[in-house]
Scaffold this motif. Structure first.
Motif, mmCIF file in Angstrom:
data_model
loop_
_atom_site.group_PDB
_atom_site.id
_atom_site.type_symbol
_atom_site.label_atom_id
_atom_site.label_comp_id
_atom_site.label_asym_id
_atom_site.label_seq_id
_atom_site.Cartn_x
_atom_site.Cartn_y
_atom_site.Cartn_z
ATOM 1 N N LEU A 1 3.060 -46.108 10.809
ATOM 2 C CA LEU A 1 2.199 -47.275 10.884
ATOM 3 C C LEU A 1 2.742 -48.214 11.960
ATOM 4 O O LEU A 1 3.778 -48.836 11.789
ATOM 5 N N ASP B 1 1.389 -51.034 13.051
ATOM 6 C CA ASP B 1 1.240 -52.420 12.620
ATOM 7 C C ASP B 1 2.102 -52.627 11.381
ATOM 8 O O ASP B 1 1.830 -52.087 10.315
ATOM 9 N N GLU C 1 0.435 -53.732 8.289
ATOM 10 C CA GLU C 1 -0.371 -52.683 7.661
ATOM 11 C C GLU C 1 0.445 -51.922 6.622
ATOM 12 O O GLU C 1 -0.091 -51.410 5.640
ATOM 13 N N ARG D 1 -0.033 -54.114 3.563
ATOM 14 C CA ARG D 1 -1.411 -54.169 3.073
ATOM 15 C C ARG D 1 -1.858 -52.810 2.530
ATOM 16 O O ARG D 1 -2.677 -52.754 1.604
ATOM 17 N N LYS D 2 -1.350 -51.726 3.139
ATOM 18 C CA LYS D 2 -1.689 -50.370 2.683
ATOM 19 C C LYS D 2 -0.383 -49.669 2.322
ATOM 20 O O LYS D 2 0.042 -48.721 2.961
#
Length: 480
Positions: free
Chosen positions: A144, A146, A149, A152-153
């Motif tokens: 990932l 980001d 991210e 968030r995920k």
């Protein structure tokens, strides 16, 4: 997971749905049934050649070679290599291998062997599709990109980042071993209200809500302290709670508005008995979870040694060692000038007490790297603690500091209801409604001498796993 990054997410999804339909045509259910399996960690630990095994996991790599394919899958405990060979599978089964995608969950049955490169492997005799992934997983070598991210995920972070997954396994083990240690000492785990009529036990801004059925305002707790002390009044002698606190305040590398604490109280105890618990609990956690007492922490990878006993030093001594033996005799103006000369901002509204604490916060605490008990704190900062017997301006507490951060306060608790009301009223100032009269009423029924402490679990996990940001030890941190 190497796929062409120029292909759009929608094109990947469409291709995967096409593969799902092909698998269905071959007789595979896209979302299968429960599957009896051996965990891959157990299989690897107890590996023997030519065992008949049943295992399952998410496909992480696939390497197709005409009449054979190698793959690895991961069940959350370990990764393992599997080998598909055309002449060992039915025509439908081998055709299905050709349209499997990374991220798919499969179950396999087969026999174990070791490859020429000495890799433990399962030679698949049959397999079944357990769940089809129609979204493309992150690319293996870049993951990932980001950073936000990842939070968030979190499921993608856990899927691709074994280090992250291991960190949360350790967090779970740390909390489990806390319970084991305290239960063996005779403590009872309890639960107290998350929604409360009045925030207490700390000075912090709460989250407010409204209960429609009761027609009343409530807040999320900022600390469980006052309810746990009610239990001591009620007759329990050793209680603890591991749970969430909520504070409607800032977010940074060491603060999250929702965080986890261990809070405990022991009747007939005091600050010294709380010190004994810390000096027993932390070595227990290090031994059982990490297998060592010395850990590396921070970007410089400085060592922390959790071997007891830990240093104990008074707040007064730390201040005078830095500012001079006459510091507490200086006028406010002289103290402010000396603080400014050392780079500490001391505005004109600060009295001598606040200037002193600013010096402690900005210059001293961050230098306390090895585990240290800082004792005899000014009473104004700890209104729920009992005064030192030889000086009513100080309270019989410790702030347990590790790696320059407060990890745990420990108190000789205030059990005098008159003194407690006065301290809470002083803290509340003009906002007299903040004085919890129901708690004072409980104290008036009698609370024995009591020791208490509150240990920040998130910060402890950070230190024991060499993690710099609190968001990396909370599965689903709050995000802006």
């Amino acid at each position: 997971m190497s796929e062409e990054t120029t292909i759009s997410t929608n094109e990947y999804r469409e291709q995967r749905i096409a593969n799902l339909n092909k698998l269905a045509e071959l007789g595979f259910k896209p979302y299968g049934e429960a599957f009896e399996r051996t965990r891959l960690a157990d299989l690897k630990q107890n590996f023997e050649v030519d065992q008949e095994v049943s295992a399952a996991g998410r496909l992480m790599t696939i390497r197709r070679m005409g009449k054979a394919s190698f793959a690895t899958f991961d069940d959350g405990t370990e990764t393992f290599q599997i080998f598909f060979k055309k002449d060992l599978l039915s025509e439908e089964q081998f055709a299905g291998v050709k349209v499997l995608d990374l991220g798919d969950f499969i179950g396999v049955k087969g026999r174990t062997f070791v490859t020429k490169t000495e890799e433990p492997t399962i030679q698949v005799q049959s397999w079944t599709l357990l769940s089809k992934a129609v979204q493309q997983p992150p690319e293996k070598f870049h993951g990932l990109q980001d950073i936000e991210e990842r939070y968030r995920k979190r499921y993608l972070d856990l899927m691709m980042n074994k280090e992250s997954r291991e960190r949360f396994y350790k967090r779970s083990a740390i909390i489990a071993e806390m319970r084991t240690y305290l239960n063996q000492l005779g403590f009872m785990e309890v639960e107290t209200p998350i929604m409360q009529g009045q925030a207490g036990g700390a000075a912090a801004k709460p989250f407010a809500t409204y209960h429609n059925a009761l027609g009343k305002n409530l807040v999320l707790r900022i600390a469980p302290e006052l309810y746990l002390k009610r239990l001591i009044v009620g007759g329990f002698d050793k209680v603890y709670e591991i749970g969430k606190n909520f504070r409607n305040e800032g977010i940074d590398r060491t603060h999250n508005p929702e965080f986890t604490v261990l809070e405990l109280y022991e009747a007939y105890g005091d600050r010294s008995s709380m010190r004994a618990i810390i000096e027993g609990l932390l070595p227990h956690l290090c031994e059982k979870v990490l297998g060592r007492m010395v850990v590396e922490y921070g970007e410089a990878k400085k060592t922390l040694d959790f071997t007891p006993p830990y240093r104990e030093v008074s707040y007064h001594t730390l201040i005078t060692d830095l500012m001079g033996d006459d510091w507490f005799d200086l006028s406010v103006e002289s103290a402010r000038a000396l603080a400014l000369s050392k780079g500490v901002e001391a505005d004109p509204t600060m009295d001598h007490l606040l200037i002193t604490h600013e010096i402690y916060d900005k210059l001293i605490e961050k230098t306390l790297w090895q585990p240290t008990f800082v004792t005899r704190i000014p009473r104004q900062f700890v209104p729920l603690a009992k005064a030192c017997a030889d000086n009513p301006e100080l309270v019989d507490v410790f702030e347990f500091v590790v790696a320059g951060k407060e990890l745990c306060p420990g108190y000789t608790e205030q059990n005098d209801p008159v003194a407690q009301r006065a301290a809470l009223a002083d803290q509340a100032g003009d906002d007299t409604e903040k004085v919890d009269e129901d708690f004072i009423l409980a104290l008036e029924h009698g609370m024995p001498p009591t020791g208490g402490l509150g240990l920040g679990i998130d910060r402890l996990v950070m230190m024991l796993t060499n993690t710099e940001a609190i968001r990396d030890v909370i599965l689903f941190p709050q995000m802006r």
